[in-house]
Design an enzyme around this catalytic site. Structure first.
Site, PDB file in Angstrom:
ATOM      1  CG  ASP A   1      -0.626  -5.497   0.005  1.00  0.00           C
ATOM      2  OD1 ASP A   1      -0.304  -4.420   0.531  1.00  0.00           O
ATOM      3  OD2 ASP A   1      -1.686  -5.648  -0.650  1.00  0.00           O
TER       4      ASP A   1
ATOM      5  CB  ILE B   1       1.257   4.267   4.803  1.00  0.00           C
ATOM      6  CG1 ILE B   1       0.383   5.511   4.573  1.00  0.00           C
ATOM      7  CG2 ILE B   1       2.137   4.463   6.051  1.00  0.00           C
ATOM      8  CD1 ILE B   1      -0.585   5.832   5.705  1.00  0.00           C
TER       9      ILE B   1
ATOM     10  CB  ALA C   1      -1.629   1.424  10.927  1.00  0.00           C
TER      11      ALA C   1
ATOM     12  N   GLY D   1       0.831  -1.202   0.000  1.00  0.00           N
ATOM     13  CA  GLY D   1       0.000   0.000   0.000  1.00  0.00           C
ATOM     14  C   GLY D   1       0.859   1.242   0.000  1.00  0.00           C
TER      15      GLY D   1
ATOM     16  CE1 TYR E   1     -10.529   2.552   7.906  1.00  0.00           C
ATOM     17  CE2 TYR E   1     -10.726   4.936   7.973  1.00  0.00           C
ATOM     18  CZ  TYR E   1      -9.949   3.811   7.888  1.00  0.00           C
ATOM     19  OH  TYR E   1      -8.588   3.938   7.799  1.00  0.00           O
TER      20      TYR E   1
ATOM     21  N   GLY F   1      -3.650  -2.158  -2.397  1.00  0.00           N
ATOM     22  CA  GLY F   1      -2.228  -1.903  -2.649  1.00  0.00           C
ATOM     23  C   GLY F   1      -1.921  -2.249  -4.097  1.00  0.00           C
TER      24      GLY F   1
ATOM     25  CB  THR G   1     -10.747  -5.968   5.266  1.00  0.00           C
ATOM     26  OG1 THR G   1     -11.414  -6.462   4.123  1.00  0.00           O
ATOM     27  CG2 THR G   1      -9.249  -5.928   5.031  1.00  0.00           C
TER      28      THR G   1
END
Ligand code: UDP
Length: 328
Positions: A39, A20, A125, A18, A157, A44, A103
């Site tokens: 990933d 970051i 994160a 991705g 989210y 990404g 996810t």
């Protein structure tokens, strides 16, 4: 204070292809570490790893973090895990709420469970989105989270990431797992895509193509944008800061700018003739969409832990993104 990670440490970055994650991989490699990325390329992109693939200390696996036998093996080999794999971007969240929730919660559950089995350090994160509609800026880590109703998918989210935070802190309290939760504020820079709704790459592409810049609402909403290079440096420092263990830490910049000012800045720095067009939120996202008026971090905890907070001036950040898109 900022402690440099020991050399030759082995890092696992989930979501490392991705925006970051790939910058974090680059940074850790430059610090002399070994980096493995997992990933599934859902948001990404393999191109984000193009500059890293031939590096002797870099390797990667294309798979879903929830494929437990695969992730277990990778966790086993790692000294520290940076868990960045998540569904991000307001557009994606509004359009794919099931995927977002599954996810974000599912991947974190697996990572924490496996890290706990092996006693491995984890940096999770999270996002400033968890502060929700709280208007009490600057946001401090112990402020209340003010979320909207469950009928508005945007809040799924924030809620899914808040569950991730609860779970990480629970593992720390109940099982002594060394975890750090980083709440990321708006992070921008080269390689970020506008595909999932992020504002800066969207504006830059529009300006370079001479198309109108689409400001949602009246543009008076504000954000603080930080440069991805500074953000990944902060993440690595937090992962190596003993005092950060078991804590939630804001990672962002103090410079606040309204979205209208951002659009004007992009037009000026790109020497563009593009006009600005104002798009009502209902049309931009969905009926009844709720935005945050201001999103400003209190970064005193970050500064006290690692000795700095992102501070690159917005003009330089925007210029960097313009240069990136010009040369693509
Ligand atoms: N935004 C905008 N035009 C766009 C994309 C986003 O005006 O083409 C606005 C969006 O409504 C929000 C801000 O820019 O107020 C930042 O949006 P982004 O999705 O980048 O991050 P957010 O802070 O919402 O997570």
């Amino acid at each position: 204070m900022n402690q440099l990670p020991p050399r030759a440490e082995r890092a696992l970055i989930t979501g490392g292809a991705g925006f970051i994650g790939s910058h974090l991989a680059e940074y850790l490699l430059a610090q002399g570490q070994w980096v493995h990325v997992i990933d599934d390329l859902s948001t990404g992109s393999i191109e984000n790893l193009d500059g890293l693939k031939d590096h002797p200390r870099f390797s990667y696996t294309i798979d879903d973090v929830r494929n437990e036998p695969v992730t277990a093996e990778l966790v086993d080999r790692a000294d520290v895990i940076y868990h960045l794999a998540a569904a991000v971007g307001v557009r994606l969240i509004v359009e794919s709420p099931v995927r977002t929730i599954e996810t974000n919660i599912g991947c974190t559950e697996v990572v924490l469970k496996l890290a706990n089995k092996k006693g491995k350090k984890v940096l999770i994160a999270s996002t400033s989105e968890v502060y929700g509609k709280n208007n009490d800026v600057p946001f401090r880590e112990d402020h209340d989270l003010v979320l909207g109703p469950t009928s508005k998918s945007r809040w799924s989210y924030a809620c899914s990431k808040a569950i991730d935070e609860f779970l990480a802190l629970a593992y720390h309290r109940a099982r002594r797992l060394p975890v750090v939760v980083a709440r990321l504020f708006n992070t921008v820079g080269p390689r970020q895509t506008g595909r999932y709704g992020m504002v800066l790459p969207t504006f830059v592409r529009q300006a370079l193509q001479g198309r109108p810049l689409t400001v949602f609402g009246d543009g008076s909403q504000s954000r603080c944008f930080s440069d991805v290079g500074e953000v990944v440096r902060a993440l690595a420092a937090l992962a190596h800061c003993p005092e950060a263990v078991g804590r939630v830490v804001n990672v962002g910049s103090r410079q606040e700018i309204t979205i209208r000012e951002l659009a004007e800045l992009v037009i000026r720095l790109a020497n563009s003739d593009s006009p600005i067009t104002y798009v009502p939120y209902d049309q931009a996202y969905e009926e009844g969409f709720e935005d945050m008026a201001r999103r400003v971090p209190d970064v005193s905890l970050l500064e006290s832990l690692v000795g700095f907070a992102p501070s690159k001036p917005i003009e330089q950040i925007v210029q960097g993104v313009i240069d990136y898109y010009r040369h693509r």
